[in-house]
Motif scaffolding. Sequence first.
Motif, short mmCIF file in Angstrom:
data_model
loop_
_atom_site.label_atom_id
_atom_site.label_comp_id
_atom_site.label_asym_id
_atom_site.label_seq_id
_atom_site.Cartn_x
_atom_site.Cartn_y
_atom_site.Cartn_z
N ILE B 176 0.84 -1.20 0.00
CA ILE B 176 0.00 0.00 0.00
C ILE B 176 0.88 1.25 0.00
O ILE B 176 0.67 2.18 -0.77
N HIS B 177 1.89 1.24 0.87
CA HIS B 177 2.71 2.44 1.01
C HIS B 177 3.45 2.78 -0.28
O HIS B 177 3.49 3.93 -0.70
N MET B 193 5.48 11.94 3.83
CA MET B 193 6.57 11.00 4.10
C MET B 193 7.55 10.99 2.93
O MET B 193 7.65 10.02 2.21
N ARG B 194 8.25 12.11 2.73
CA ARG B 194 9.19 12.21 1.63
C ARG B 194 10.58 12.47 2.18
O ARG B 194 10.74 13.10 3.21
N LEU B 195 11.57 12.00 1.46
CA LEU B 195 12.95 12.18 1.91
C LEU B 195 13.32 13.66 1.95
O LEU B 195 14.07 14.12 2.80
N ILE B 200 4.14 20.41 1.23
CA ILE B 200 2.86 21.05 1.54
C ILE B 200 3.17 22.22 2.45
O ILE B 200 4.06 22.14 3.30
N THR B 201 2.47 23.33 2.24
CA THR B 201 2.76 24.50 3.06
C THR B 201 2.31 24.30 4.51
O THR B 201 1.38 23.54 4.78
N LEU B 202 2.99 25.00 5.43
CA LEU B 202 2.73 24.83 6.86
C LEU B 202 1.27 25.08 7.23
O LEU B 202 0.70 24.38 8.05
N GLU B 203 0.66 26.09 6.61
CA GLU B 203 -0.73 26.42 6.94
C GLU B 203 -1.68 25.26 6.64
O GLU B 203 -2.72 25.12 7.26
N MET B 204 -1.30 24.46 5.65
CA MET B 204 -2.11 23.30 5.32
C MET B 204 -1.67 22.08 6.13
O MET B 204 -2.47 21.22 6.46
#
Lengths: 61, 250
Positions: B176-177, B193-195, B200-204
Amino acid sequence: MKEFLAMGGYAVYVWAAYGMTVVVIALNAWAAQRRLRRTLGELKTTAQPEDPARRPTVRKV
Amino acid sequence: MSRWRWFHLLASPPYVYRLAERLAPWIGAASVLALAAGTYGGLVLAPPDYLQGEGFRIIYVHVPSAYIGLMAYVVMASAAACGFIWRIKLAHAVAACTAPVGASFTFLALFTGAVWGKPMWGTYWQWGDARLVSELVLLFLYLGFMLLRSSFDERDKGDRVAAILAAVGVVNVPIIHYSVEWWSTLHQGATMMRLDGPSITLEMLIPLLIMIGAFTLCFAWLILRRLQAEILDRERRTRWVEQLVTGGAS
């Protein structure tokens, strides 16, 4: 408020997702509580009052 | 006092029952607060996505439920394996409690994914997408575990046979992962979960992290409450349960 509910045209999808989330979490919580209450209730009705004869006896060796 | 005392205590049903009784109200309250904060952050505070507009807000229920579905499977399979190897009844009880909760959140991940897929991909479902299909397999693994366990008259036997299914099914977790990298068709790749760090922006991101925490607390509360019932059920003939329900000193 109306604008918020409209979700920029995605209202159906966004609210369906959040609605189902509420349903799943609420049903889970309800089922877990009900099972614990029922098990406790069932055990209470079947439990016998403390019978001294059933106490394990301690023998001196 | 042995350094393994905590291990023995955690295998002791009366101890775990009382621990759950004490912890559950706090975890439940924390979960409700975090759910409220995360929902407000996700629906109101987070800015709309530049591509998906307001539609992206489904992420705040989709990712946490998918995470719980996977995490619960690892918990269930580990508990079942411990029960199988060391014959710890309490471990089997944990596995039994986790299955229905994990199944319901996996269903929620599939549902929220479908209603997100419709406006963004133009379809609720596609059989060719590995992420979608492996997630459906996860749901079937949960259901298979529950069915198999309940199909035995002797609880011990059901516990042990179902544990084998749970352990074998673990292969689906990495599938799945990594499915979005190996056979990517519709589903997007990893966001958090990326190296190279989250894309994604902090606000989101902050509301999303709060929601993941909230779902985890909710999961913990559900397992504690279910475990209490499961322990009472399995220990019904013991003295401590009798004393507990008749109100005697324990």
